[in-house]
Write a protein that holds these residues in place. Structure first.
Motif, short mmCIF file in Angstrom:
data_model
loop_
_atom_site.label_atom_id
_atom_site.label_comp_id
_atom_site.label_asym_id
_atom_site.label_seq_id
_atom_site.Cartn_x
_atom_site.Cartn_y
_atom_site.Cartn_z
N GLY A 143 0.79 -1.21 0.00
CA GLY A 143 0.00 0.00 0.00
C GLY A 143 0.82 1.26 0.00
N LEU A 144 2.10 1.19 -0.41
CA LEU A 144 2.96 2.36 -0.41
C LEU A 144 2.70 3.24 -1.61
CD1 LEU A 144 6.35 0.70 0.61
CD2 LEU A 144 4.69 1.84 2.09
N SER A 145 2.95 4.51 -1.46
CA SER A 145 2.82 5.43 -2.58
C SER A 145 4.09 5.39 -3.42
CB SER A 145 2.61 6.86 -2.07
OG SER A 145 2.79 7.78 -3.11
N SER A 146 3.90 5.30 -4.73
CA SER A 146 5.06 5.28 -5.62
C SER A 146 5.81 6.60 -5.60
CB SER A 146 4.61 4.95 -7.04
OG SER A 146 3.79 5.97 -7.54
N SER A 147 5.20 7.66 -5.04
CA SER A 147 5.84 8.97 -5.02
C SER A 147 7.04 9.01 -4.07
CB SER A 147 4.83 10.04 -4.60
OG SER A 147 4.31 9.77 -3.31
N ASN A 148 7.27 7.92 -3.34
CA ASN A 148 8.44 7.86 -2.46
C ASN A 148 9.70 7.47 -3.20
OD1 ASN A 148 6.88 8.46 -0.18
ND2 ASN A 148 6.33 6.31 0.11
N TYR A 149 9.62 7.20 -4.49
CA TYR A 149 10.75 6.63 -5.22
C TYR A 149 11.13 7.48 -6.41
CZ TYR A 149 9.40 2.77 -2.29
OH TYR A 149 9.09 2.03 -1.20
N ALA A 150 12.43 7.46 -6.73
CA ALA A 150 12.92 8.25 -7.86
C ALA A 150 12.25 7.83 -9.16
CB ALA A 150 14.44 8.09 -7.97
N ASP A 155 9.36 7.38 -9.67
CA ASP A 155 8.11 8.09 -9.86
C ASP A 155 8.27 9.34 -10.71
OD1 ASP A 155 5.23 8.33 -9.00
OD2 ASP A 155 6.00 10.26 -8.33
N SER A 156 9.42 9.99 -10.60
CA SER A 156 9.63 11.21 -11.39
C SER A 156 9.62 10.90 -12.88
CB SER A 156 10.95 11.88 -10.99
OG SER A 156 12.05 11.03 -11.28
N ASP A 157 10.10 9.72 -13.27
CA ASP A 157 10.05 9.32 -14.67
C ASP A 157 8.61 9.15 -15.14
OD1 ASP A 157 12.80 9.29 -14.84
OD2 ASP A 157 12.96 7.18 -14.33
N MET A 158 7.74 8.69 -14.24
CA MET A 158 6.34 8.47 -14.59
C MET A 158 5.59 9.78 -14.84
SD MET A 158 5.74 5.22 -14.79
CE MET A 158 4.06 4.77 -14.39
N GLU A 159 6.18 10.90 -14.42
CA GLU A 159 5.56 12.20 -14.65
C GLU A 159 5.86 12.76 -16.05
OE1 GLU A 159 3.45 14.06 -12.57
OE2 GLU A 159 3.37 12.09 -11.62
#
Length: 488
Positions: free
Chosen positions: A182-189, A191-195
């Motif tokens: 249930g962790l947010s992917s926004s805690n990981y680097a 995630d910035s690629d997904m933006e």
């Protein structure tokens, strides 16, 4: 006017999950209202379900309508949820595909005085119907029960691969963390690629990010069988007589223009349920808790958050409790549908007075709830049926997509239509509370204004002379021409 020698007889063939069957039942009813004979291939697990007799009675008013059972090869108790869809794809290929050929070959659909078959209207994820129907000189029209934007995005996947935008990197690791813990992917680097904005879906430049691509695209290897299957099925629509989409021009104008350039016979006829509003009777394939309507009657105007994640979403207990506490902490009354398939474990909600702020039911009459004056917002998985129903009722949305087209739809809700907020890839009680307050308080008037305008356009599209109504008339005419043997 020249008389038809016999009525048009259409076989409607849905993908065997509840949401697809529901919307294709609407399409079948519209065909019946148009004077067609309709044979609906009903999945056997739904025919054996507790609600089938009530659904069947809905169609007794149409003497030319019959149900014909077909199996998907899975047990009645199989959940048929998004996390196990590969099993469904494999079973359909092994069982349903040959059964469909046997049904057509047996000529059982035209016995007892029924007219010869005119055409097949098949779910677009089962394009094998095109080849089988061709062997019997029958044209096939495909129906895709999700957004035009998702269809167009999947159509563009080969371009995304060629341009290096797919595959995604690091997706497996983070998806496991997100889904299991249930962790947010926004805690990981990662995630910035997904933006990063996607550059190779024409018409969606500046809108879609990598994280907004359909869930099938979240793979590290583009040879992934599920990705290859859905992309292949999407492109096979070019081999069908035509394509039906349950959307309307004002909602997805850009995607529709690009699809039309590749598939000229495009019938944009949604929202389908908009044509059937005057008709009474429940359309749900699951037992509904009617007492929730009485509970809504006692709530203030636009005060309630309706929560439903459909019947293919699966939450773990951690995710379920994060939503629960986020809703409680928002202080807003909520009505939450928690079906038997929603969670992988048992629900243990707090036994204190806080539960009085909300009501939990196994299933509910969704269209009726969304049209209820007490409903002020919809926390949804953003499945296309739910999204359209919310748009049509002018209800703002909080989107938490799980599967398939839902990632695309949730982006449209926030970035294009401005009728809600997109909470994808986050499952945290603080964010749930924040999103509820944003929807119901902070930006309430903004969202309500946009949502009501979209609802107006939806009603206009299915009214006489509206774009969807005109397209539906064209579809009906084309099918009638086929029954005369004059299709081109």
């Amino acid at each position: 006017m020249e008389q038809e020698s016999f009525p048009s007889h259409v076989v409607v063939f849905p993908f065997p999950v509840q949401s697809h069957v529901n919307v294709m039942l609407n399409l079948a009813e519209i065909f019946s209202l148009s004077g067609f004979q309709v044979t609906f291939l009903i999945p056997d697990h739904i025919r054996k379900g507790p609600r089938f007799d009530q659904i069947s009675s809905r169609f007794t008013r149409y003497p030319g309508f019959i149900f014909k059972t077909i199996s998907d090869g899975l047990s009645v108790n199989h959940p048929r949820t998004g996390d196990r869809v590969k099993e469904l794809f494999d079973s359909i290929n092994a069982t349903t595909r040959p059964l469909f050929r046997i049904i057509l070959k047996s000529r059982s659909l035209i016995c007892n005085g029924r007219a010869p078959l005119t055409c097949i209207v098949a779910d677009g994820i089962m394009s094998f119907a095109i080849d089988i129907a061709k062997d019997f000189d029958l044209p096939t029209i495909l129906f895709r029960p999700f957004s035009a934007t998702c269809f167009w995005t999947l159509f563009c996947v080969p371009k995304l691969i060629q341009a290096g935008e797919l595959p995604l990197k690091g997706v497996i690791f983070v998806t496991i963390l997100f889904c299991i813990y249930g962790l947010s992917s926004s805690n990981y680097a990662w995630d910035s690629d997904m933006e990063k904005l996607v550059e190779n879906v024409p018409g969606m430049e500046g809108v879609l990010r990598l994280r907004d691509l359909p869930s099938f695209c979240r793979v590290e290897d583009v040879s992934n069988p599920q990705l290859q299957h859905v992309v292949s099925e999407t492109h096979r629509a070019t081999n069908a007589y035509g394509l039906i989409l349950n959307t309307f021009e004002d909602l997805e104008e850009s995607a529709l223009a690009h699809i039309r350039a590749n598939i000229p016979k495009l019938y944009v006829i949604g929202p389908l349920h908009g044509y059937l509003r005057p008709l009474q009777g429940s359309k749900s394939l699951s037992e509904e808790d009617r007492k929730c309507i009485e509970w809504l009657d006692d709530q203030p105007l636009r005060s309630v958050v309706f929560v439903s994640f459909g019947n293919m979403t699966v939450l773990n207990i951690h995710q379920l409790m994060e939503f629960w506490h986020g809703l409680l902490n928002s202080g807003k009354p909520f009505l939450w549908v928690i079906s038997g398939n929603l969670t992988t474990g048992k629900c243990h909600f707090p036994a204190d007075g806080s539960v009085k702020k909300g009501k939990v039911v196994d299933w509910a009459p969704q269209e009726e709830i969304l049209s209820h004056p007490a409903t002020g917002g919809f926390l949804t998985h953003c499945g296309w049926n739910s999204t359209l129903e919310s748009v049509c009722e002018g209800v703002p949305m909080i989107c938490w997509p799980f599967y398939a087209d839902q990632q695309v739809n949730s982006r449209l809700v926030e970035e294009v239509w401005r009728v809600g907020v997109d909470m994808k890839d986050i499952c945290d009680r603080r964010m749930v509370e924040k999103m509820v307050r944003e929807l119901m308080e902070v930006r309430r008037e903004e969202f309500v204004k946009s949502a009501q305008e979209m609802a107006r356009l939806a009603r206009k599209s299915v009214s006489e002379g509206g774009a969807s109504s005109v397209s539906l008339d064209s579809l009906v005419r084309d099918i009638k021409v086929m029954s005369h043997g004059k299709s081109t």
